[in-house]
Design a protein around this motif. Structure first.
Motif, PDB file in Angstrom:
ATOM      1  N   MET A  67       0.823  -1.205   0.000  1.00  0.00           N
ATOM      2  CA  MET A  67       0.000   0.000   0.000  1.00  0.00           C
ATOM      3  C   MET A  67       0.858   1.257   0.000  1.00  0.00           C
ATOM      4  O   MET A  67       0.482   2.269  -0.594  1.00  0.00           O
ATOM      5  CB  MET A  67      -0.923  -0.018   1.222  1.00  0.00           C
ATOM      6  N   ILE A  68       1.995   1.193   0.670  1.00  0.00           N
ATOM      7  CA  ILE A  68       2.908   2.339   0.686  1.00  0.00           C
ATOM      8  C   ILE A  68       3.499   2.550  -0.707  1.00  0.00           C
ATOM      9  O   ILE A  68       3.598   3.682  -1.193  1.00  0.00           O
ATOM     10  CB  ILE A  68       4.027   2.114   1.722  1.00  0.00           C
ATOM     11  N   LYS A  69       3.895   1.461  -1.364  1.00  0.00           N
ATOM     12  CA  LYS A  69       4.478   1.566  -2.701  1.00  0.00           C
ATOM     13  C   LYS A  69       3.470   2.131  -3.701  1.00  0.00           C
ATOM     14  O   LYS A  69       3.819   2.932  -4.573  1.00  0.00           O
ATOM     15  CB  LYS A  69       4.957   0.191  -3.174  1.00  0.00           C
ATOM     16  N   PHE A  70       2.212   1.705  -3.589  1.00  0.00           N
ATOM     17  CA  PHE A  70       1.176   2.126  -4.528  1.00  0.00           C
ATOM     18  C   PHE A  70       0.297   3.222  -3.921  1.00  0.00           C
ATOM     19  O   PHE A  70      -0.896   3.277  -4.197  1.00  0.00           O
ATOM     20  CB  PHE A  70       0.313   0.931  -4.926  1.00  0.00           C
ATOM     21  N   VAL A  71       0.900   4.100  -3.123  1.00  0.00           N
ATOM     22  CA  VAL A  71       0.132   5.139  -2.450  1.00  0.00           C
ATOM     23  C   VAL A  71      -0.619   6.021  -3.446  1.00  0.00           C
ATOM     24  O   VAL A  71      -1.714   6.511  -3.151  1.00  0.00           O
ATOM     25  CB  VAL A  71       1.066   5.986  -1.558  1.00  0.00           C
ATOM     26  N   ASN A  72      -0.079   6.217  -4.640  1.00  0.00           N
ATOM     27  CA  ASN A  72      -0.743   7.032  -5.665  1.00  0.00           C
ATOM     28  C   ASN A  72      -1.559   6.200  -6.647  1.00  0.00           C
ATOM     29  O   ASN A  72      -2.183   6.773  -7.560  1.00  0.00           O
ATOM     30  CB  ASN A  72       0.303   7.835  -6.447  1.00  0.00           C
ATOM     31  N   TYR A  73      -1.559   4.887  -6.460  1.00  0.00           N
ATOM     32  CA  TYR A  73      -2.233   4.006  -7.422  1.00  0.00           C
ATOM     33  C   TYR A  73      -3.040   2.928  -6.697  1.00  0.00           C
ATOM     34  O   TYR A  73      -2.894   1.730  -6.958  1.00  0.00           O
ATOM     35  CB  TYR A  73      -1.201   3.359  -8.360  1.00  0.00           C
ATOM     36  N   GLY A  74      -3.878   3.390  -5.778  1.00  0.00           N
ATOM     37  CA  GLY A  74      -4.660   2.444  -4.982  1.00  0.00           C
ATOM     38  C   GLY A  74      -5.587   1.598  -5.822  1.00  0.00           C
ATOM     39  O   GLY A  74      -5.747   0.395  -5.586  1.00  0.00           O
ATOM     40  N   PHE A  75      -6.224   2.200  -6.850  1.00  0.00           N
ATOM     41  CA  PHE A  75      -7.146   1.428  -7.682  1.00  0.00           C
ATOM     42  C   PHE A  75      -6.393   0.362  -8.475  1.00  0.00           C
ATOM     43  O   PHE A  75      -6.888  -0.757  -8.644  1.00  0.00           O
ATOM     44  CB  PHE A  75      -7.914   2.354  -8.636  1.00  0.00           C
ATOM     45  N   PHE A  76      -5.195   0.703  -8.951  1.00  0.00           N
ATOM     46  CA  PHE A  76      -4.390  -0.291  -9.666  1.00  0.00           C
ATOM     47  C   PHE A  76      -4.036  -1.445  -8.731  1.00  0.00           C
ATOM     48  O   PHE A  76      -4.091  -2.617  -9.137  1.00  0.00           O
ATOM     49  CB  PHE A  76      -3.113   0.352 -10.205  1.00  0.00           C
ATOM     50  N   ALA A 267      -3.752   6.625 -15.019  1.00  0.00           N
ATOM     51  CA  ALA A 267      -3.395   6.166 -13.668  1.00  0.00           C
ATOM     52  C   ALA A 267      -3.075   4.680 -13.669  1.00  0.00           C
ATOM     53  O   ALA A 267      -2.152   4.234 -12.970  1.00  0.00           O
ATOM     54  CB  ALA A 267      -4.534   6.466 -12.696  1.00  0.00           C
ATOM     55  N   MET A 268      -3.826   3.899 -14.438  1.00  0.00           N
ATOM     56  CA  MET A 268      -3.541   2.466 -14.529  1.00  0.00           C
ATOM     57  C   MET A 268      -2.189   2.232 -15.209  1.00  0.00           C
ATOM     58  O   MET A 268      -1.427   1.337 -14.816  1.00  0.00           O
ATOM     59  CB  MET A 268      -4.656   1.763 -15.302  1.00  0.00           C
ATOM     60  N   LYS A 269      -1.886   3.056 -16.230  1.00  0.00           N
ATOM     61  CA  LYS A 269      -0.597   2.931 -16.917  1.00  0.00           C
ATOM     62  C   LYS A 269       0.551   3.250 -15.964  1.00  0.00           C
ATOM     63  O   LYS A 269       1.549   2.513 -15.898  1.00  0.00           O
ATOM     64  CB  LYS A 269      -0.555   3.870 -18.120  1.00  0.00           C
ATOM     65  N   ASP A 270       0.405   4.345 -15.189  1.00  0.00           N
ATOM     66  CA  ASP A 270       1.457   4.713 -14.239  1.00  0.00           C
ATOM     67  C   ASP A 270       1.585   3.673 -13.129  1.00  0.00           C
ATOM     68  O   ASP A 270       2.689   3.416 -12.619  1.00  0.00           O
ATOM     69  CB  ASP A 270       1.157   6.085 -13.634  1.00  0.00           C
ATOM     70  N   GLY A 271       0.466   3.075 -12.753  1.00  0.00           N
ATOM     71  CA  GLY A 271       0.512   2.005 -11.752  1.00  0.00           C
ATOM     72  C   GLY A 271       1.284   0.804 -12.261  1.00  0.00           C
ATOM     73  O   GLY A 271       2.054   0.178 -11.515  1.00  0.00           O
ATOM     74  N   ALA A 272       1.095   0.468 -13.545  1.00  0.00           N
ATOM     75  CA  ALA A 272       1.844  -0.637 -14.143  1.00  0.00           C
ATOM     76  C   ALA A 272       3.337  -0.314 -14.205  1.00  0.00           C
ATOM     77  O   ALA A 272       4.184  -1.190 -13.979  1.00  0.00           O
ATOM     78  CB  ALA A 272       1.301  -0.926 -15.544  1.00  0.00           C
ATOM     79  N   LEU A 273       3.658   0.954 -14.507  1.00  0.00           N
ATOM     80  CA  LEU A 273       5.063   1.356 -14.514  1.00  0.00           C
ATOM     81  C   LEU A 273       5.662   1.264 -13.113  1.00  0.00           C
ATOM     82  O   LEU A 273       6.817   0.864 -12.941  1.00  0.00           O
ATOM     83  CB  LEU A 273       5.195   2.786 -15.045  1.00  0.00           C
TER      84      LEU A 273
END
Length: 458
Positions: A67-76, A267-273
């Protein structure tokens, strides 16, 4: 004077003397008890319980680190935790269906709409957990999770007509009191560990669909011996599909979970990155200085910079540990039963909170112990203890003919110790295991049914 008269009065050869056996010490008795107790079955149970506790603590810590790593990409992250398991469950289900006889026609003909409802409830539960958990400290997450017990009791009372003892009701009330105490720092604005009050309650709300899911599973699957992997695949499939259409909710959420309708694909693209280790949201500095420019990330907690280094490694480790964790759930439930499983869950709670307070492990997300957090933990543990005692002392309802037909084993086997001998713990039957698996968070739903179902062991 004869030879007998010359013999010493305390001679060990005296025919009238008696052998005096030394009294067995407490340590010898304890060693004997341990030796009798340490059967092969008991050792196996101890190993399962220890591994379950260890994997449970690691599982909770790794989930928060994700959750910390994906703090900006919670939906991803919510989509990743759904779709990521589909290939695993699909492979396991295919093997079960075509290489074994564990999935009979009765199971394959099971109505799909029941899986759909279960998947919907689990999707809503997972969405609230991930989105709310990003801005809820790890230690507070563990305390809020315990609210699932009273909420499941309410749902069971309404939909299953389940009745609880006064001790159980008292324990549930104490648990809720501990949850309120744990929330006080957020309520008064003095919380730490990245807590945001709105998302603390957002996380807490997740227990409502979670409780409804537990109860629905009992209603939907009580008449069939469902294969676990078959169930997991369909549940995961529908949970993933429903989870994918929940993104409009993010449009109205406050930072950091805000995602406008037009920004969902980027946002999904940035989450994948980020999953691949690449940062997309970077700090902006004023010229060549080290001062952050206005509007840059990192200025406040609502808009943090990416830290995606080695994210994919944590994801792989988490998924591996999570699968092992679920396997140990089944092993503990099968070989040790509900009481040992409940005790292990109670042990996991304070241990996980201790790890969340260690800066070496959690870094900037460390949740230091405060007076209120310790008080909340102690109150919840006291409530859990009361609830478990009430669960163990509650008398099961009289066995009905239907219960007898469902019970596997045929004859009533007495597992009580006789004459001080230690009787090995018997494996639990399939119906008991199924009902306990559906209560994997330690919830007895409804308790009377699975207790009756295990009167006769295999």
């Amino acid at each position: 004077m004869g030879s007998d008269e010359r013999k010493p009065l305390l001679s060990i050869n005296d025919d009238n003397s008696q052998d005096v056996t030394p009294k067995e010490s407490f340590s010898d008795k304890f060693k004997g008890f341990i030796k009798k107790s340490m059967t092969k079955e008991t050792v196996s149970i101890l190993i399962y319980v220890v591994l379950y506790i260890v994997s449970g603590v690691i599982n909770g810590v790794l989930l928060k680190k994700l959750m910390i790593k994906f703090v900006n990409y919670g939906f991803f992250l919510s989509q990743l935790t759904n779709y990521g398991y589909l290939p695993i469950f699909l492979g396991a289900m295919w093997y079960k269906m075509y290489c074994t006889n564990d999935v009979p026609k009765e199971t394959r003909d099971f109505p799909q709409y029941k899986f759909v409802i279960m998947g919907l409830l689990d999707a809503v539960n997972g969405f609230f957990v991930v989105i709310g958990g990003i801005s809820t400290s790890g230690s507070l997450q563990q305390l809020l999770n315990q609210a699932i017990i009273p909420f499941t009791m309410i749902a069971s009372f309404i939909f299953l007509k389940e009745r609880y003892s006064l001790i159980q009701l008292g324990g549930a009330t104490v648990i809720l009191s501990g949850v309120v105490i744990a929330l006080i720092p957020s309520l008064v604005g003095g919380s730490s560990g990245g807590n945001i009050l709105f998302y603390n309650f957002f996380y807490l709300i997740s227990v409502i669909p979670g409780a409804l899911s537990n109860v629905y599973k009992d209603i939907a699957f009580k008449s069939i011996d469902m294969d676990v992997w078959y169930l997991q695949f369909w549940d995961c499939l529908y949970q993933s599909l429903f989870g994918s259409i929940l993104f409009p909710i993010n449009n109205w959420l406050p930072p950091p979970a805000t995602i406008k309708f037009t920004a969902i694909l980027p946002a999904m693209k940035d989450g994948a990155l980020c999953l691949g280790g690449k940062n997309s949201i970077l700090p902006i500095y004023n010229g060549t200085s080290s001062v952050l420019a206005f509007g840059s990330c990192g200025i406040n907690d609502n808009y943090v910079c990416d830290d995606c280094h080695n994210t994919w490694v944590i994801v792989l480790i988490y998924m591996t540990i999570n699968i092992a964790y679920n396997i140990f759930i089944l092993l503990v439930l099968k070989h040790a039963g509900a009481t040992v499983y409940s005790i292990a869950n109670t042990v996991i709670l304070p241990l996980t909170n201790i790890f969340f307070s260690i800066k070496f492990i959690m870094g900037a997300a460390t949740s230091p112990f405060s007076g209120l957090s310790v008080a909340g933990l102690l109150v919840i543990l006291f409530g859990l203890g009361g609830y478990r005692v009430g669960s163990m002392t509650k008398k099961p309802p009289p066995e009905t003919p239907k219960d007898s037909e469902e019970t596997i084993g045929g004859s009533n086997k007495n597992n009580l110790a006789v004459s001080g001998e230690i009787t090995p713990i018997q494996p639990k039957n399939q119906i008991y295991l199924r009902n306990q698996f559906f209560g994997r968070l330690g919830i007895d739903v409804p308790e009377s049914r699975y207790r009756v179902a295990n009167i006769n062991n295999n």
